[in-house]
Design a protein around this motif. Structure first.
Motif, short mmCIF file in Angstrom:
data_model
loop_
_atom_site.label_atom_id
_atom_site.label_comp_id
_atom_site.label_asym_id
_atom_site.label_seq_id
_atom_site.Cartn_x
_atom_site.Cartn_y
_atom_site.Cartn_z
N UNK A 58 0.81 -1.20 0.00
CA UNK A 58 0.00 0.00 0.00
C UNK A 58 0.85 1.27 0.00
N UNK A 59 2.16 1.11 0.05
CA UNK A 59 3.07 2.26 0.03
C UNK A 59 2.97 3.10 1.30
N UNK A 60 2.61 2.49 2.41
CA UNK A 60 2.50 3.23 3.67
C UNK A 60 3.89 3.61 4.19
N UNK A 61 4.02 4.82 4.67
CA UNK A 61 5.27 5.29 5.26
C UNK A 61 5.48 4.53 6.58
N UNK A 62 6.54 3.76 6.68
CA UNK A 62 6.73 2.89 7.85
C UNK A 62 7.08 3.67 9.12
N UNK A 63 7.25 5.00 8.97
CA UNK A 63 7.48 5.82 10.17
C UNK A 63 6.15 6.32 10.74
N UNK A 64 5.08 6.11 9.96
CA UNK A 64 3.76 6.61 10.36
C UNK A 64 3.05 5.58 11.26
N UNK A 65 3.25 5.75 12.57
CA UNK A 65 2.72 4.76 13.52
C UNK A 65 1.20 4.67 13.48
N UNK A 66 0.55 5.82 13.25
CA UNK A 66 -0.92 5.80 13.25
C UNK A 66 -1.43 5.01 12.04
N UNK A 67 -0.80 5.26 10.91
CA UNK A 67 -1.23 4.55 9.68
C UNK A 67 -1.03 3.04 9.86
N UNK A 68 0.08 2.66 10.49
CA UNK A 68 0.36 1.23 10.68
C UNK A 68 -0.60 0.61 11.70
N UNK A 69 -0.91 1.36 12.75
CA UNK A 69 -1.86 0.85 13.76
C UNK A 69 -3.24 0.69 13.12
N UNK A 70 -3.66 1.68 12.33
CA UNK A 70 -4.97 1.59 11.65
C UNK A 70 -4.98 0.39 10.70
N UNK A 71 -3.88 0.21 10.02
CA UNK A 71 -3.79 -0.92 9.08
C UNK A 71 -3.96 -2.24 9.84
#
Ligand code: DC
Length: 234
Positions: A58-71
């Motif tokens: 999905x090309x998520x920025x791996x520094x983005x903790x919120x995006x990773x938690x939501x994922x």
């Protein structure tokens, strides 16, 4: 020992926790021990790998903790047992069993695994799968955090060179050619990230049986573990 009895008395099968760094032989022996006991094998690293695979897709920025938690909260990861012990990994119904074993996923998975929101979601899955016991889990924080009351806890280690050699062979079998020195360096870096993170770090708990597998065959390690499990000794 007391906890072991308590769970057996309540008709619950034991939980077997196997922790240790990458390449110590955890997954191979965990699978075999599960097979011999007719228990379910839970490869907890596969959950972190599956989520990492999806984040990369999905090309998520791996520094983005919120995006990773939501994922993590919105991803359905399942481990399907086959023939008692082997398993397929499904991520939102996509079969990712082989896709999660690439060097790319291996490189990035610690960045995903260190996010508290990710761990909370994946630990919940592990505990749900372990509810009735009769499971062998391998990972980094099983004996310390995921299943602290596991009846049997093992900590597998091996020298850095041996671990790198094993991983090189494993990758070669999948068609990936790698440099041993580079692999060893990468592995040490990954261990460091896994050991130093704030949530669920790789940790050797005092009540774990430590097995150095450097000069042991797989069968010897499995034998030693089954001896302890069947003997009921800690
Ligand atoms: O065991 P493995 O190499 O498949 O694990 C992949 C990654 O997931 C590794 O960087 C450690 C992490 N992991 C974790 O943080 N907690 C676990 N219980 C299992 C794996």
């Amino acid at each position: 020992m007391n906890k072991y009895k308590r769970r057996l008395n309540s008709n619950c099968l034991p939980v077997i926790a196997i922790d240790g760094p990458a390449g110590a032989g955890k997954s191979t022996v965990a699978r075999l021990v599960a097979e011999r006991l007719n228990y379910i094998y839970i490869d907890t690293g596969a959950l972190y790998r599956a989520l990492t695979y999806k984040a990369l897709q999905k090309g998520i920025d791996l520094r983005d903790e919120k995006a990773l938690s939501d994922l993590a909260a919105n991803t359905n990861i399942r481990l399907l047992a086959e023939n008692g012990a082997a398993q397929r990994v499904l991520c939102d119904d996509e079969d990712v069993t082989y896709l999660i074993r690439t060097p790319e996923v291996s490189r990035y998975v610690p960045f995903v695994a260190r996010v508290p929101g990710v761990r909370a979601n994946l630990v919940r899955i592990q505990r749900e799968m372990s509810l009735n016991g009769g499971v062998v889990l391998d990972g980094r924080d099983i004996g310390s955090y995921v299943m602290p009351d596991a009846e049997f806890k093992f900590f597998l280690t091996a020298s850095n060179r041996e671990r790198a050699l094993r991983r090189q062979k494993e990758l070669a079998a999948k068609g990936f050619q790698t440099d041993l020195i580079e692999l060893e360096k990468e592995m040490i870096e990954r261990d460091l990230l896994d050991s130093q993170r704030e949530v669920g770090p790789l940790v050797q708990v005092p009540d774990a049986v430590v097995i150095d597998t450097t000069t042991m065959t797989i069968e010897e390690v499995v034998y030693k573990m089954l001896e302890i499990i069947n003997g009921g000794e800690k």
